[in-house]
Design an enzyme around this catalytic site. Structure first.
Site, mmCIF file in Angstrom:
data_model
loop_
_atom_site.group_PDB
_atom_site.id
_atom_site.type_symbol
_atom_site.label_atom_id
_atom_site.label_comp_id
_atom_site.label_asym_id
_atom_site.label_seq_id
_atom_site.Cartn_x
_atom_site.Cartn_y
_atom_site.Cartn_z
ATOM 1 C CE LYS A 155 -6.210 -4.321 2.638
ATOM 2 N NZ LYS A 155 -5.197 -3.917 3.663
ATOM 3 C CE LYS A 178 -3.306 0.081 2.905
ATOM 4 N NZ LYS A 178 -4.078 0.025 4.141
HETATM 5 O O1 LIG Z 1 -4.835 -2.799 6.376
HETATM 6 C C1 LIG Z 1 -4.166 -2.168 7.191
HETATM 7 C C2 LIG Z 1 -3.992 -0.727 7.038
HETATM 8 O O2 LIG Z 1 -2.853 -0.485 6.283
HETATM 9 C C3 LIG Z 1 -3.897 0.007 8.341
HETATM 10 O O3 LIG Z 1 -3.324 1.262 8.120
HETATM 11 P P1 LIG Z 1 -3.361 2.336 9.307
HETATM 12 O O4 LIG Z 1 -2.734 1.674 10.530
HETATM 13 O O5 LIG Z 1 -2.549 3.505 8.782
HETATM 14 O O6 LIG Z 1 -4.803 2.684 9.508
#
Ligand SMILES: O=C[C@H](O)COP(=O)(O)O
Length: 226
Positions: A86, A28
């Protein structure tokens, strides 16, 4: 036992979380939003580097809820060889059209995970439709990271109901959304299949900063203790 998903945005970060034995490496780009997508070439490079040593998931971006756009993005991401893709279901009444469009892809054994947003008052009836369409899993995350963690934007009853509905449908069930070390004990009570982290793994708990090995180790150890 609840497993750990760690979101990373580079080959170097992927190797760090691999060495810390996380259970899912999630690709991501936090700088591009809640589910910002990494460049396809970089996804392919990380998949090749991990080389089947750990399951890899990838997000397709904070896309508008348009069926063909999402279908095309999923098809492109599928070519990278990730185990899971996802897909963000942002607040919009168009979700059934999108699910119907994607059902054709799940018939090719593509493992799709729908991401619902707790701060978007999700319609949890989508969970049954996801199962019917052949989705592999569903998770909760948060859109606006300034709103605090998942537990601050959704009631305990709704969180428990979400996990119950997902498990009833035999869907892989994940919880995420600015989760911290302190959130873990309360969330484990619901027995989700995994908890997802990015911000808590990073320098100064800033999700767009560099991932920190020691922070990753602490989260992993906390999950292993419970
Ligand atoms: O799926 C997990 C997400 O990347 C959580 O990201 P975050 O901790 O920045 O909300």
């Amino acid at each position: 036992m609840t497993k750990m998903l760690a979101s990373v945005n580079s080959v170097e970060e992927a190797l760090v979380v691999l060495q810390e034995n996380v259970d899912i490496i999630d690709l991501k780009q936090p700088a591009l939003g809640a589910l910002g997508a990494l460049d396809i070439a970089l996804v392919k490079a990380i998949v090749a580097t991990i080389n089947n040593r750990c399951p890899v998931s990838a997000t397709i971006g904070d896309l508008p809820m348009q069926a063909q756009l999402i279908f095309n993005a999923v098809q492109t991401m599928a070519e990278t060889g990730v185990e899971y893709i996802k897909i963000g279901f942002f607040p919009d009444n168009n979700w059934q059209t999108i699910i119907d469009k994607l059902s054709g892809l799940t018939q090719n054994n593509l493992a799709l995970i729908a991401v619902l947003f707790a701060d978007g008052q999700p319609d949890l009836s989508v969970i049954h439709a996801l199962k019917n369409a052949g989705f592999t899993g569903v998770m909760l995350d948060t859109m606006d990271k300034k709103n605090g963690s998942l537990s601050q934007v959704m009631s305990k009853n709704t969180l428990q109901h979400f996990v119950h509905l997902a498990k009833n449908q035999q869907l892989l069930c994940g919880l995420a959304g600015s989760l911290t070390l302190q959130d873990i004990p309360d969330l484990l009570i619901y027995q989700p299949d995994y908890l997802g982290f990015r911000g808590a793994l990073c320098e100064q708990h800033n999700r767009t900063s560099q991932l920190n090995r020691q922070s990753t180790k602490l989260i992993k150890q906390a999950l292993a203790r419970c």
